[in-house]
Design a protein around this motif. Sequence first.
Motif, PDB file in Angstrom:
ATOM      1  N   PRO A  16      40.903  21.809  48.022  1.00  0.00           N
ATOM      2  CA  PRO A  16      40.118  21.605  46.807  1.00  0.00           C
ATOM      3  C   PRO A  16      38.630  21.912  47.020  1.00  0.00           C
ATOM      4  N   ASN A  17      37.990  22.366  45.956  1.00  0.00           N
ATOM      5  CA  ASN A  17      36.527  22.504  45.905  1.00  0.00           C
ATOM      6  C   ASN A  17      35.938  23.669  46.709  1.00  0.00           C
ATOM      7  N   VAL A  18      36.767  24.584  47.187  1.00  0.00           N
ATOM      8  CA  VAL A  18      36.229  25.703  47.981  1.00  0.00           C
ATOM      9  C   VAL A  18      35.661  26.822  47.099  1.00  0.00           C
ATOM     10  N   GLY A  19      36.044  26.822  45.799  1.00  0.00           N
ATOM     11  CA  GLY A  19      35.491  27.832  44.881  1.00  0.00           C
ATOM     12  C   GLY A  19      36.511  28.832  44.360  1.00  0.00           C
ATOM     13  N   SER A  36      34.276  22.406  38.713  1.00  0.00           N
ATOM     14  CA  SER A  36      33.394  21.248  38.837  1.00  0.00           C
ATOM     15  C   SER A  36      33.048  21.030  40.290  1.00  0.00           C
ATOM     16  N   ASP A  37      32.059  20.158  40.517  1.00  0.00           N
ATOM     17  CA  ASP A  37      31.677  19.891  41.911  1.00  0.00           C
ATOM     18  C   ASP A  37      32.570  18.820  42.522  1.00  0.00           C
ATOM     19  N   LYS A  38      33.601  18.392  41.797  1.00  0.00           N
ATOM     20  CA  LYS A  38      34.513  17.379  42.342  1.00  0.00           C
ATOM     21  C   LYS A  38      35.839  18.022  42.751  1.00  0.00           C
ATOM     22  N   PRO A  39      36.423  17.555  43.866  1.00  0.00           N
ATOM     23  CA  PRO A  39      37.701  18.131  44.292  1.00  0.00           C
ATOM     24  C   PRO A  39      38.814  17.834  43.289  1.00  0.00           C
ATOM     25  N   GLN A  40      39.841  18.645  43.322  1.00  0.00           N
ATOM     26  CA  GLN A  40      41.013  18.497  42.445  1.00  0.00           C
ATOM     27  C   GLN A  40      40.680  18.674  40.969  1.00  0.00           C
ATOM     28  N   THR A  41      39.961  19.726  40.705  1.00  0.00           N
ATOM     29  CA  THR A  41      39.630  20.066  39.322  1.00  0.00           C
ATOM     30  C   THR A  41      40.820  20.763  38.670  1.00  0.00           C
ATOM     31  N   THR A  42      41.344  21.789  39.325  1.00  0.00           N
ATOM     32  CA  THR A  42      42.446  22.569  38.750  1.00  0.00           C
ATOM     33  C   THR A  42      43.773  21.843  38.973  1.00  0.00           C
ATOM     34  N   THR A  62      45.106  28.469  41.693  1.00  0.00           N
ATOM     35  CA  THR A  62      46.030  27.360  41.958  1.00  0.00           C
ATOM     36  C   THR A  62      45.248  26.080  42.256  1.00  0.00           C
ATOM     37  N   PRO A  63      45.911  24.935  42.123  1.00  0.00           N
ATOM     38  CA  PRO A  63      45.223  23.689  42.478  1.00  0.00           C
ATOM     39  C   PRO A  63      44.960  23.640  43.987  1.00  0.00           C
ATOM     40  N   GLY A  64      43.889  22.977  44.386  1.00  0.00           N
ATOM     41  CA  GLY A  64      43.601  22.816  45.807  1.00  0.00           C
ATOM     42  C   GLY A  64      44.730  22.071  46.510  1.00  0.00           C
ATOM     43  N   VAL A 122      35.980  33.789  53.352  1.00  0.00           N
ATOM     44  CA  VAL A 122      34.978  32.732  53.529  1.00  0.00           C
ATOM     45  C   VAL A 122      34.047  32.805  52.320  1.00  0.00           C
ATOM     46  N   ASN A 123      34.004  31.718  51.553  1.00  0.00           N
ATOM     47  CA  ASN A 123      33.192  31.691  50.325  1.00  0.00           C
ATOM     48  C   ASN A 123      31.873  30.940  50.554  1.00  0.00           C
ATOM     49  N   LYS A 124      31.021  30.987  49.576  1.00  0.00           N
ATOM     50  CA  LYS A 124      29.741  30.247  49.528  1.00  0.00           C
ATOM     51  C   LYS A 124      28.727  30.744  50.560  1.00  0.00           C
ATOM     52  N   ILE A 125      28.776  32.048  50.897  1.00  0.00           N
ATOM     53  CA  ILE A 125      27.848  32.529  51.922  1.00  0.00           C
ATOM     54  C   ILE A 125      26.397  32.543  51.426  1.00  0.00           C
ATOM     55  N   ASP A 126      26.211  32.409  50.105  1.00  0.00           N
ATOM     56  CA  ASP A 126      24.835  32.332  49.571  1.00  0.00           C
ATOM     57  C   ASP A 126      24.092  31.112  50.105  1.00  0.00           C
ATOM     58  N   SER A 127      24.837  30.100  50.573  1.00  0.00           N
ATOM     59  CA  SER A 127      24.194  28.875  51.069  1.00  0.00           C
ATOM     60  C   SER A 127      23.778  28.981  52.527  1.00  0.00           C
ATOM     61  N   TYR A 128      24.030  30.130  53.179  1.00  0.00           N
ATOM     62  CA  TYR A 128      23.755  30.234  54.619  1.00  0.00           C
ATOM     63  C   TYR A 128      22.870  31.425  54.957  1.00  0.00           C
ATOM     64  N   ILE A 154      32.253  36.225  51.164  1.00  0.00           N
ATOM     65  CA  ILE A 154      31.846  36.419  49.765  1.00  0.00           C
ATOM     66  C   ILE A 154      31.021  35.244  49.237  1.00  0.00           C
ATOM     67  N   SER A 155      30.431  35.465  48.089  1.00  0.00           N
ATOM     68  CA  SER A 155      29.895  34.357  47.305  1.00  0.00           C
ATOM     69  C   SER A 155      30.423  34.512  45.887  1.00  0.00           C
ATOM     70  N   ALA A 156      31.229  33.540  45.467  1.00  0.00           N
ATOM     71  CA  ALA A 156      31.749  33.570  44.093  1.00  0.00           C
ATOM     72  C   ALA A 156      30.612  33.311  43.110  1.00  0.00           C
ATOM     73  N   LYS A 157      29.557  32.685  43.623  1.00  0.00           N
ATOM     74  CA  LYS A 157      28.428  32.324  42.751  1.00  0.00           C
ATOM     75  C   LYS A 157      27.566  33.553  42.454  1.00  0.00           C
TER      76      LYS A 157
HETATM   77  N1  LIG Z   1      26.817  27.734  46.593  1.00  0.00           N
HETATM   78  C1  LIG Z   1      28.002  28.107  46.124  1.00  0.00           C
HETATM   79  N2  LIG Z   1      28.745  27.215  45.439  1.00  0.00           N
HETATM   80  C2  LIG Z   1      29.950  27.619  44.978  1.00  0.00           C
HETATM   81  C3  LIG Z   1      30.442  28.926  45.179  1.00  0.00           C
HETATM   82  N3  LIG Z   1      31.672  29.007  44.623  1.00  0.00           N
HETATM   83  C4  LIG Z   1      31.913  27.805  44.060  1.00  0.00           C
HETATM   84  N4  LIG Z   1      30.882  26.958  44.270  1.00  0.00           N
HETATM   85  C5  LIG Z   1      30.779  25.558  43.828  1.00  0.00           C
HETATM   86  O1  LIG Z   1      31.816  24.821  44.452  1.00  0.00           O
HETATM   87  C6  LIG Z   1      32.302  23.784  43.579  1.00  0.00           C
HETATM   88  C7  LIG Z   1      33.811  23.902  43.422  1.00  0.00           C
HETATM   89  O2  LIG Z   1      34.125  25.094  42.702  1.00  0.00           O
HETATM   90  P1  LIG Z   1      35.558  25.338  42.025  1.00  0.00           P
HETATM   91  O3  LIG Z   1      35.600  26.762  41.644  1.00  0.00           O
HETATM   92  O4  LIG Z   1      35.825  24.308  40.980  1.00  0.00           O
HETATM   93  O5  LIG Z   1      36.503  25.059  43.296  1.00  0.00           O
HETATM   94  P2  LIG Z   1      38.114  25.089  43.369  1.00  0.00           P
HETATM   95  O6  LIG Z   1      38.449  25.632  44.711  1.00  0.00           O
HETATM   96  O7  LIG Z   1      38.678  25.793  42.192  1.00  0.00           O
HETATM   97  O8  LIG Z   1      38.464  23.538  43.318  1.00  0.00           O
HETATM   98  P3  LIG Z   1      39.866  22.814  42.892  1.00  0.00           P
HETATM   99  O9  LIG Z   1      40.244  23.302  41.530  1.00  0.00           O
HETATM  100  O10 LIG Z   1      39.505  21.365  42.901  1.00  0.00           O
HETATM  101  O11 LIG Z   1      40.875  23.153  43.943  1.00  0.00           O
HETATM  102  C8  LIG Z   1      31.529  23.947  42.262  1.00  0.00           C
HETATM  103  O12 LIG Z   1      30.443  23.040  42.278  1.00  0.00           O
HETATM  104  C9  LIG Z   1      31.031  25.386  42.318  1.00  0.00           C
HETATM  105  O13 LIG Z   1      29.856  25.607  41.570  1.00  0.00           O
HETATM  106  C10 LIG Z   1      29.611  29.847  45.926  1.00  0.00           C
HETATM  107  O14 LIG Z   1      29.933  31.009  46.171  1.00  0.00           O
HETATM  108  N5  LIG Z   1      28.423  29.363  46.354  1.00  0.00           N
END
Ligand SMILES: Nc1nc2c(ncn2[C@@H]2O[C@H](COP(=O)(O)OP(=O)(O)OP(=O)(O)O)[C@@H](O)[C@H]2O)c(=O)[nH]1
Length: 302
Positions: A16-19, A36-42, A62-64, A122-128, A154-157
């Motif tokens: 969950p919460n990986v993006g 959302s910023d909380k795990p188990q959104t989907t 898919t759900p986390g 590997v996601n969220k590389i914008d934070s590093y 990658i960065s999904a953001k």
């Molecule tokens: N900095 C950063 N934050 C990201 C990125 N991708 C997603 N997030 C944040 O990570 C959090 C979780 O994103 P979701 O897309 O809901 O994650 P998920 O994997 O679908 O989560 P579940 O549905 O709970 O399994 C949110 O606060 C997003 O804004 C990214 O590339 N960079």
Amino acid sequence: MIERYKSGIVALVGKPNVGKSSLINHIIGEKIAIVSDKPQTTRNRIGGIHTTQSGQIVFYDTPGIHKPLHKLGQYILRVATSSLAGTDLLLVMVDPTDGLRESDNLVAKHVNGSNVPVFLVVNKIDSYTDIRRLEEFMESASRLFKNIRRRFFISAKTGTGVDKLLEAILDSLPEGNMLYPEEYITDRSSRFMASEVVREKILEFTQQEVPHSVGVVIQEFSEENDLLKIRADIVVERNSQKPIILGKGGSMIKKIGTAARKDLEYIFDQKVFLDLFVKVREKWRERDSLIQEFTNLKDELL
Ligand SMILES: Nc1nc2c(ncn2[C@@H]2O[C@H](COP(=O)(O)OP(=O)(O)OP(=O)(O)O)[C@@H](O)[C@H]2O)c(=O)[nH]1
Ligand SMILES: [Mg+2]
């Protein structure tokens, strides 16, 4: 040589919460899955359809994958793990934020049980800024999964790395015709989207167990004189949660309703009238029939 049209199904899995949902939305270019910023959104498997001149990729968000704590969690895990089989490719997404944890081993256990090729993402590389740290993380994550064909940062953001990922996915898919008409972007209905957007606002504005205890059921979805009328029940599982959703003098439900309506007007490109009610169904997350009623899981678990 002329390249033939390609098509296939790609499941996006991870803890969950990986993006995962964020990436789907970025690729489709519209919001089809809530974030959302909380795990188990989907909670559901959500199809996102990406069509280009050279191919069509059907993504399954898919759900986390997590260790379930109640019956609803067991259902959700089943949705995630059943999406692993019968697909052409798995995008396994990992997040460097917390390093690798027991939860990543659980994802690996399920992923390794399937024989589908894996792209490790590997996601969220914008934070590093520390590239070496990211590379080390990639190396450690790579040791967890069998069947890795390729690896991506990658960065999904911000979208960094996503075009390269899409190109590689298309490359790997078999030749085939479109699986959906080209104008389709999701396999989910507008009704489903409406219930999800209401849930997204509850995830955004409430804390701890409350947002996870909520189910949203659309009771009315009708169009009258260019106005989309949506009536929905927000179902909680304890009497004590009702006043939290309502807020002081109804302030919280108003806030949820206004934010959801604005999003839905944007998504549907239409004026929306949204009416929300709060109901209590004791321990609904432990009861099969109520879980199916309040989570849109009926079809996917049949
Ligand atoms: N900095 C950063 N934050 C990201 C990125 N991708 C997603 N997030 C944040 O990570 C959090 C979780 O994103 P979701 O897309 O809901 O994650 P998920 O994997 O679908 O989560 P579940 O549905 O709970 O399994 C949110 O606060 C997003 O804004 C990214 O590339 N960079
Ligand atoms: Mg998600």
